[in-house]
Design a protein around this motif. Structure first.
Motif, PDB file in Angstrom:
ATOM      1  N   ALA A  96      -1.034  18.810  -8.563  1.00 34.22           N
ATOM      2  CA  ALA A  96      -0.941  18.345  -9.948  1.00 34.22           C
ATOM      3  C   ALA A  96      -0.074  17.087 -10.032  1.00 34.22           C
ATOM      4  CB  ALA A  96      -0.362  19.448 -10.835  1.00 34.22           C
ATOM      5  N   SER A  97       1.028  17.051  -9.287  1.00 38.33           N
ATOM      6  CA  SER A  97       1.898  15.867  -9.286  1.00 38.33           C
ATOM      7  C   SER A  97       1.156  14.649  -8.745  1.00 38.33           C
ATOM      8  CB  SER A  97       3.147  16.130  -8.451  1.00 38.33           C
ATOM      9  OG  SER A  97       3.938  17.151  -9.020  1.00 38.33           O
ATOM     10  N   ARG A  98       0.388  14.873  -7.688  1.00 41.17           N
ATOM     11  CA  ARG A  98      -0.375  13.766  -7.096  1.00 41.17           C
ATOM     12  C   ARG A  98      -1.401  13.226  -8.087  1.00 41.17           C
ATOM     13  NH1 ARG A  98      -5.079  12.680  -5.094  1.00 41.17           N
ATOM     14  NH2 ARG A  98      -5.859  14.798  -5.455  1.00 41.17           N
ATOM     15  N   ARG A  99      -2.161  14.136  -8.716  1.00 41.89           N
ATOM     16  CA  ARG A  99      -3.179  13.702  -9.672  1.00 41.89           C
ATOM     17  C   ARG A  99      -2.553  12.965 -10.852  1.00 41.89           C
ATOM     18  NH1 ARG A  99      -7.091  19.082 -10.288  1.00 41.89           N
ATOM     19  NH2 ARG A  99      -7.499  19.362  -8.051  1.00 41.89           N
ATOM     20  N   ALA A 100      -1.465  13.487 -11.376  1.00 41.16           N
ATOM     21  CA  ALA A 100      -0.818  12.863 -12.527  1.00 41.16           C
ATOM     22  C   ALA A 100      -0.381  11.442 -12.189  1.00 41.16           C
ATOM     23  CB  ALA A 100       0.368  13.697 -12.995  1.00 41.16           C
ATOM     24  N   ALA A 101       0.248  11.272 -11.029  1.00 40.97           N
ATOM     25  CA  ALA A 101       0.716   9.946 -10.631  1.00 40.97           C
ATOM     26  C   ALA A 101      -0.454   8.974 -10.461  1.00 40.97           C
ATOM     27  CB  ALA A 101       1.522  10.051  -9.337  1.00 40.97           C
ATOM     28  N   GLU A 102      -1.546   9.454  -9.872  1.00 43.86           N
ATOM     29  CA  GLU A 102      -2.713   8.587  -9.661  1.00 43.86           C
ATOM     30  C   GLU A 102      -3.318   8.146 -10.983  1.00 43.86           C
ATOM     31  OE1 GLU A 102      -5.519  10.458  -7.092  1.00 43.86           O
ATOM     32  OE2 GLU A 102      -4.321  10.113  -5.271  1.00 43.86           O
ATOM     33  N   TRP A 103      -3.458   9.086 -11.924  1.00 43.16           N
ATOM     34  CA  TRP A 103      -4.066   8.747 -13.213  1.00 43.16           C
ATOM     35  C   TRP A 103      -3.161   7.825 -14.027  1.00 43.16           C
ATOM     36  CZ3 TRP A 103      -8.868   8.694 -14.131  1.00 43.16           C
ATOM     37  CH2 TRP A 103      -9.720   9.679 -13.643  1.00 43.16           C
ATOM     38  N   ILE A 104      -1.867   8.069 -13.982  1.00 41.01           N
ATOM     39  CA  ILE A 104      -0.927   7.215 -14.712  1.00 41.01           C
ATOM     40  C   ILE A 104      -1.018   5.780 -14.203  1.00 41.01           C
ATOM     41  CG2 ILE A 104       1.546   6.715 -14.975  1.00 41.01           C
ATOM     42  CD1 ILE A 104       1.942   9.788 -15.244  1.00 41.01           C
ATOM     43  N   GLU A 105      -1.116   5.631 -12.876  1.00 40.53           N
ATOM     44  CA  GLU A 105      -1.235   4.287 -12.299  1.00 40.53           C
ATOM     45  C   GLU A 105      -2.579   3.669 -12.649  1.00 40.53           C
ATOM     46  OE1 GLU A 105      -1.011   1.961  -7.975  1.00 40.53           O
ATOM     47  OE2 GLU A 105      -0.745   4.145  -8.082  1.00 40.53           O
ATOM     48  N   ARG A 106      -3.636   4.449 -12.533  1.00 40.86           N
ATOM     49  CA  ARG A 106      -4.976   3.900 -12.768  1.00 40.86           C
ATOM     50  C   ARG A 106      -5.161   3.430 -14.210  1.00 40.86           C
ATOM     51  NH1 ARG A 106     -10.970   6.582 -11.717  1.00 40.86           N
ATOM     52  NH2 ARG A 106     -12.076   4.983 -12.909  1.00 40.86           N
ATOM     53  N   LEU A 107      -4.660   4.218 -15.168  1.00 40.39           N
ATOM     54  CA  LEU A 107      -4.833   3.857 -16.571  1.00 40.39           C
ATOM     55  C   LEU A 107      -3.734   2.927 -17.070  1.00 40.39           C
ATOM     56  CD1 LEU A 107      -6.126   7.211 -18.098  1.00 40.39           C
ATOM     57  CD2 LEU A 107      -7.382   5.075 -17.853  1.00 40.39           C
TER      58      LEU A 107
END
Length: 296
Positions: free
Chosen positions: A106-117
């Motif tokens: 979950a931490s990995r996904r959150a960080a990736e989405w925050i960066e992408r958007l």
């Protein structure tokens, strides 16, 4: 496939949904449009189990939505539903864990989405410190964290600048390409026109027009005229018989023909009012289609 089958819902004496039926196919972006109060949000909330239908059923791949299936729907409400005092990444991880995602994943996904958007924030900022557009991005990320089977988004583009709109649109298109049925409501008809594979227009709790933009446009084609005159008196559009004025842009006036009106009769009438610079059919926009559907 997300399917609404003859869904009925009333609140007291007011019927909000009247045998609402439509389907969102796998890999499809479906634009759910209608005036305020038409029933869009109620329909979405029934799919999420916030409200119970009085009759009818909502299914995913033919199976009535139960608690297990509901956990596989990514939902983005129009009203921001996240915790204002909590850091965005903390609550994104928390919500993903509730859906069965491991904390590290979950931490990995959150960080990736925050960066992408491109969510702009300081590491310690609570959600309330973010701009409204960045809060909207976090709300979308929350809907995506559990890698949902279906996406249901209520006014996802509200409050976003053009760059953020493009970023969010790319995400929704990617989800559809991955086979996810994506249902979203919006009053931004230019975006609906640009993004959606099909559109459903709801009025009085039921679908009154549905299809691709091309299919919907064909139903209105041949009813809108554009006319430009030189030397005509002010207010001349009100003197044209058998038509209803739709809009006026840079001197080019659009009219909708009344039933039974012959365009040749309109041509003869406007010739008497001034010198014709332009007289022809207008290719209907999605706004024209929407107006026709919700006022018919």
């Amino acid at each position: 496939m997300l399917n609404f089958d003859r869904v009925v819902k009333s609140f007291g004496p007011k019927q909000v949904l009247n045998e609402l039926s439509f389907a969102v196919r796998p890999g499809e972006l479906y634009g759910f449009c209608g005036a305020n109060g038409a029933g869009k949000t109620t329909a979405m909330r029934i799919a999420l189990g916030v409200h119970d239908a009085d009759s009818g059923v909502v299914t995913i791949d033919g199976r009535p939505i139960d608690a297990d299936l509901r956990a596989q729907i990514g939902y983005m409400p129009e009203e921001r539903g996240l915790y204002a005092k909590m850091r965005p990444i903390d609550q994104l991880v928390y919500l993903a864990k509730l859906s069965g995602v491991r904390a590290d994943e979950a931490s990995r996904r959150a960080a990736e989405w925050i960066e992408r958007l491109g969510v702009v924030m300081s590491p310690k900022d609570p959600l309330e410190k973010l701009s409204l557009g960045n809060q909207q991005k976090v709300q979308l990320i929350a809907a995506l964290m559990a890698e949902p089977r279906v996406l249901v988004l209520d006014e996802p583009f509200s409050g976003l600048d053009p760059v953020a709109v493009d970023a969010m649109a790319d995400v929704l298109l990617e989800q559809a390409r991955n086979g996810i049925p994506v249902l979203f409501s919006s009053h931004q008809l230019d975006l609906v026109d640009r993004l959606c594979d099909r559109i459903g227009i709801i009025r009085g709790g039921r679908i009154v027009a549905e299809g691709t933009v091309g299919e919907l446009r064909a139903k209105v084609a041949g009813r809108l005229l554009q006319i430009s005159l030189q030397g005509a008196e002010a207010g001349w559009p009100e003197s044209v018989p058998g038509v209803r004025r739709v809009d006026d842009h840079d001197g080019l006036v659009s009219f909708e023909l009344s039933d039974g009106t012959d365009p040749d009769d309109v041509l003869d009438a406007v010739r008497r009012l001034g010198r014709i610079e332009h007289f022809g059919w207008r290719n209907p926009s999605l706004s024209d289609i929407f107006r026709e559907a919700v006022t018919a």
